[in-house]
Scaffold this motif. Structure first.
Motif, mmCIF file in Angstrom:
data_model
loop_
_atom_site.group_PDB
_atom_site.id
_atom_site.type_symbol
_atom_site.label_atom_id
_atom_site.label_comp_id
_atom_site.label_asym_id
_atom_site.label_seq_id
_atom_site.Cartn_x
_atom_site.Cartn_y
_atom_site.Cartn_z
ATOM 1 N N THR A 240 11.844 -19.785 -10.320
ATOM 2 C CA THR A 240 10.640 -20.325 -10.952
ATOM 3 C C THR A 240 9.384 -20.204 -10.103
ATOM 4 O O THR A 240 8.275 -20.313 -10.616
ATOM 5 C CB THR A 240 10.847 -21.814 -11.291
ATOM 6 N N GLY A 241 9.562 -20.001 -8.781
ATOM 7 C CA GLY A 241 8.412 -19.966 -7.889
ATOM 8 C C GLY A 241 7.873 -21.336 -7.536
ATOM 9 O O GLY A 241 6.783 -21.454 -6.950
ATOM 10 N N TRP A 242 8.628 -22.384 -7.855
ATOM 11 C CA TRP A 242 8.179 -23.730 -7.529
ATOM 12 C C TRP A 242 8.291 -24.012 -6.035
ATOM 13 O O TRP A 242 9.187 -23.490 -5.362
ATOM 14 C CB TRP A 242 9.026 -24.758 -8.279
ATOM 15 N N PRO A 243 7.416 -24.864 -5.503
ATOM 16 C CA PRO A 243 7.536 -25.267 -4.100
ATOM 17 C C PRO A 243 8.703 -26.228 -3.913
ATOM 18 O O PRO A 243 9.240 -26.772 -4.890
ATOM 19 C CB PRO A 243 6.201 -25.960 -3.814
ATOM 20 N N ASP A 244 9.097 -26.441 -2.654
ATOM 21 C CA ASP A 244 10.159 -27.397 -2.353
ATOM 22 C C ASP A 244 9.783 -28.773 -2.862
ATOM 23 O O ASP A 244 8.629 -29.209 -2.740
ATOM 24 C CB ASP A 244 10.395 -27.443 -0.837
ATOM 25 N N GLN A 245 10.750 -29.483 -3.422
ATOM 26 C CA GLN A 245 10.463 -30.772 -4.052
ATOM 27 C C GLN A 245 10.203 -31.891 -3.056
ATOM 28 O O GLN A 245 9.676 -32.943 -3.426
ATOM 29 C CB GLN A 245 11.619 -31.176 -4.982
ATOM 30 N N GLY A 246 10.586 -31.724 -1.811
ATOM 31 C CA GLY A 246 10.299 -32.724 -0.791
ATOM 32 C C GLY A 246 11.416 -33.737 -0.604
ATOM 33 O O GLY A 246 12.256 -33.961 -1.477
ATOM 34 N N LEU A 247 11.413 -34.366 0.563
ATOM 35 C CA LEU A 247 12.481 -35.283 0.943
ATOM 36 C C LEU A 247 12.505 -36.535 0.071
ATOM 37 O O LEU A 247 13.569 -37.029 -0.300
ATOM 38 C CB LEU A 247 12.308 -35.673 2.420
ATOM 39 N N ALA A 248 11.326 -37.072 -0.266
ATOM 40 C CA ALA A 248 11.277 -38.296 -1.064
ATOM 41 C C ALA A 248 11.938 -38.101 -2.425
ATOM 42 O O ALA A 248 12.658 -38.984 -2.917
ATOM 43 C CB ALA A 248 9.824 -38.743 -1.251
ATOM 44 N N PHE A 249 11.726 -36.945 -3.027
ATOM 45 C CA PHE A 249 12.326 -36.680 -4.331
ATOM 46 C C PHE A 249 13.840 -36.534 -4.208
ATOM 47 O O PHE A 249 14.587 -36.976 -5.086
ATOM 48 C CB PHE A 249 11.707 -35.414 -4.938
ATOM 49 N N ASP A 250 14.307 -35.932 -3.113
ATOM 50 C CA ASP A 250 15.752 -35.833 -2.880
ATOM 51 C C ASP A 250 16.382 -37.223 -2.803
ATOM 52 O O ASP A 250 17.475 -37.457 -3.336
ATOM 53 C CB ASP A 250 16.034 -35.067 -1.584
ATOM 54 N N VAL B 31 3.934 -40.337 -1.092
ATOM 55 C CA VAL B 31 4.968 -40.651 -2.082
ATOM 56 C C VAL B 31 4.333 -40.804 -3.457
ATOM 57 O O VAL B 31 3.413 -41.602 -3.644
ATOM 58 C CB VAL B 31 5.722 -41.941 -1.692
ATOM 59 N N ASP B 32 4.822 -40.046 -4.420
ATOM 60 C CA ASP B 32 4.423 -40.174 -5.816
ATOM 61 C C ASP B 32 5.478 -41.032 -6.509
ATOM 62 O O ASP B 32 6.513 -40.539 -6.945
ATOM 63 C CB ASP B 32 4.329 -38.786 -6.460
ATOM 64 N N TRP B 33 5.218 -42.325 -6.613
ATOM 65 C CA TRP B 33 6.228 -43.265 -7.092
ATOM 66 C C TRP B 33 6.610 -43.021 -8.546
ATOM 67 O O TRP B 33 7.758 -43.230 -8.927
ATOM 68 C CB TRP B 33 5.753 -44.700 -6.900
ATOM 69 N N LEU B 34 5.683 -42.575 -9.363
ATOM 70 C CA LEU B 34 6.006 -42.293 -10.764
ATOM 71 C C LEU B 34 6.976 -41.127 -10.864
ATOM 72 O O LEU B 34 7.975 -41.197 -11.595
ATOM 73 C CB LEU B 34 4.728 -41.992 -11.547
ATOM 74 N N ALA B 35 6.713 -40.055 -10.119
ATOM 75 C CA ALA B 35 7.605 -38.901 -10.133
ATOM 76 C C ALA B 35 8.986 -39.282 -9.617
ATOM 77 O O ALA B 35 10.013 -38.870 -10.180
ATOM 78 C CB ALA B 35 7.017 -37.771 -9.288
ATOM 79 N N LEU B 36 9.029 -40.090 -8.562
ATOM 80 C CA LEU B 36 10.310 -40.518 -8.006
ATOM 81 C C LEU B 36 11.084 -41.369 -8.995
ATOM 82 O O LEU B 36 12.305 -41.217 -9.136
ATOM 83 C CB LEU B 36 10.086 -41.302 -6.710
ATOM 84 N N SER B 37 10.415 -42.251 -9.683
ATOM 85 C CA SER B 37 11.070 -43.136 -10.640
ATOM 86 C C SER B 37 11.640 -42.331 -11.810
ATOM 87 O O SER B 37 12.785 -42.546 -12.230
ATOM 88 C CB SER B 37 10.084 -44.186 -11.164
ATOM 89 N N VAL B 38 10.854 -41.406 -12.332
ATOM 90 C CA VAL B 38 11.318 -40.575 -13.436
ATOM 91 C C VAL B 38 12.500 -39.720 -12.985
ATOM 92 O O VAL B 38 13.504 -39.579 -13.698
ATOM 93 C CB VAL B 38 10.180 -39.684 -13.969
ATOM 94 N N GLY B 39 12.408 -39.160 -11.787
ATOM 95 C CA GLY B 39 13.501 -38.342 -11.261
ATOM 96 C C GLY B 39 14.790 -39.125 -11.114
ATOM 97 O O GLY B 39 15.866 -38.642 -11.469
ATOM 98 N N ALA B 40 14.687 -40.348 -10.586
ATOM 99 C CA ALA B 40 15.877 -41.179 -10.405
ATOM 100 C C ALA B 40 16.516 -41.522 -11.748
ATOM 101 O O ALA B 40 17.746 -41.461 -11.894
ATOM 102 C CB ALA B 40 15.514 -42.456 -9.644
#
Length: 265
Positions: free
Chosen positions: A34-44, A214-223
């Motif tokens: 997809t060419g997307w950048p790494d999602q980052g540690l917080a998202f993991d 930290v993008d808390w909304l993105a993290l919450s949706v991801g979880a």
């Protein structure tokens, strides 16, 4: 990350965490395609929290009984099958902890190449297919001995090799030891709980030490999405594993491994 990336990575992580197809291979392949950048540690970390919540909720009744029985065994009130199963989960977690702490840096720096992933997918996929075809037994997880648990734990340590799949290698070992498909899958899922806790804990410590925003909304949706997809995956996998067996996942692993060789070879 945009919302398509958040949704897709969350669903993929939730599904592949428990299917015998290697989540690491998918999380490396998706950004390449997809060419997307790494999602980052917080998202993991958020994805691990979602997966952990799913497996704990799914096995909540079994876990409560196991914990209560395990506690009684500590107070010398007797050891029943549930207490032994709890002890076997603890025992089987020790090898991967020791190997992970000893070789974490080497694994992350040397063995993360796509060709290593492809090799792990193909070699351990073929092994899973052969074992599922030839070695299935009739025992359930409550009939295991401490030696069985230790062997499965040693096999789980191999999952630190990218492409192996933690669930895949533990199910392979369990089937080799004479467990039936459902028991092999259930014990693999129970084993995932301490492993996810430990892996998520290490990532959380790294996150605390970093200055990453930290993008808390993105993290919450991801979880949430990771948890929903993981719960759904566990439910349907256990419901159909007796009938469908492991062969569809073996075929998928071989196709994915060949695709990685084609893309990066």
């Amino acid at each position: 990350m945009d919302w398509l990336q958040i949704v897709l990575l969350s669903i993929i992580q939730g599904l592949t965490e428990f299917l015998p197809v290697s989540s690491s291979a998918h999380l490396i392949l998706v950004p390449v395609l997809t060419g997307w950048p790494d999602q980052g540690l917080a998202f993991d970390v958020a994805l691990h929290i979602g997966s952990l919540t799913a497996v704990v909720l799914y096995f909540r009744h079994e876990l409560l009984v196991m914990i209560a029985s395990w506690y009684r065994s500590l107070t010398r009130q007797g050891t029943d099958a549930d207490a032994r199963l709890a002890w076997w989960v603890i025992l089987a977690t020790i090898p991967v902890c020791l190997v992970g702490l000893a070789f974490k840096d080497s694994i992350e720096s040397v063995m993360r190449s796509p060709l290593v992933l492809a090799g792990g997918l193909i070699v351990f996929g073929i092994l899973l297919g052969l074992v599922d075809w030839r070695c299935r037994g009739r025992r359930n997880e409550y009939a295991m001995s401490w030696k069985d648990a230790l062997w499965i734990g040693l096999a789980q340590a191999l999952a630190l090799i990218p492409g192996t799949s933690r669930s895949g290698i533990t199910m392979t070992a369990a089937l080799m030891l004479g467990l039936n498909r459902e028991a092999a899958a259930r014990f693999s899922f129970l084993l995932s709980i301490p492993v996810i806790v430990l892996a998520g804990g290490l990532e959380t410590l790294e996150l605390i030490r970093s200055s990453q925003p930290v993008d808390w909304l993105a993290l919450s949706v991801g979880a949430v999405l990771s948890g929903i997809s993981a719960y759904t995956c566990i439910h349907f996998f256990l419901a159909f594993i007796k009938r469908i067996g492991m062969q569809p996942f073996v075929i998928y692993r071989l196709i994915l491994g060949v695709a990685l060789i084609w893309l990066f070879g």
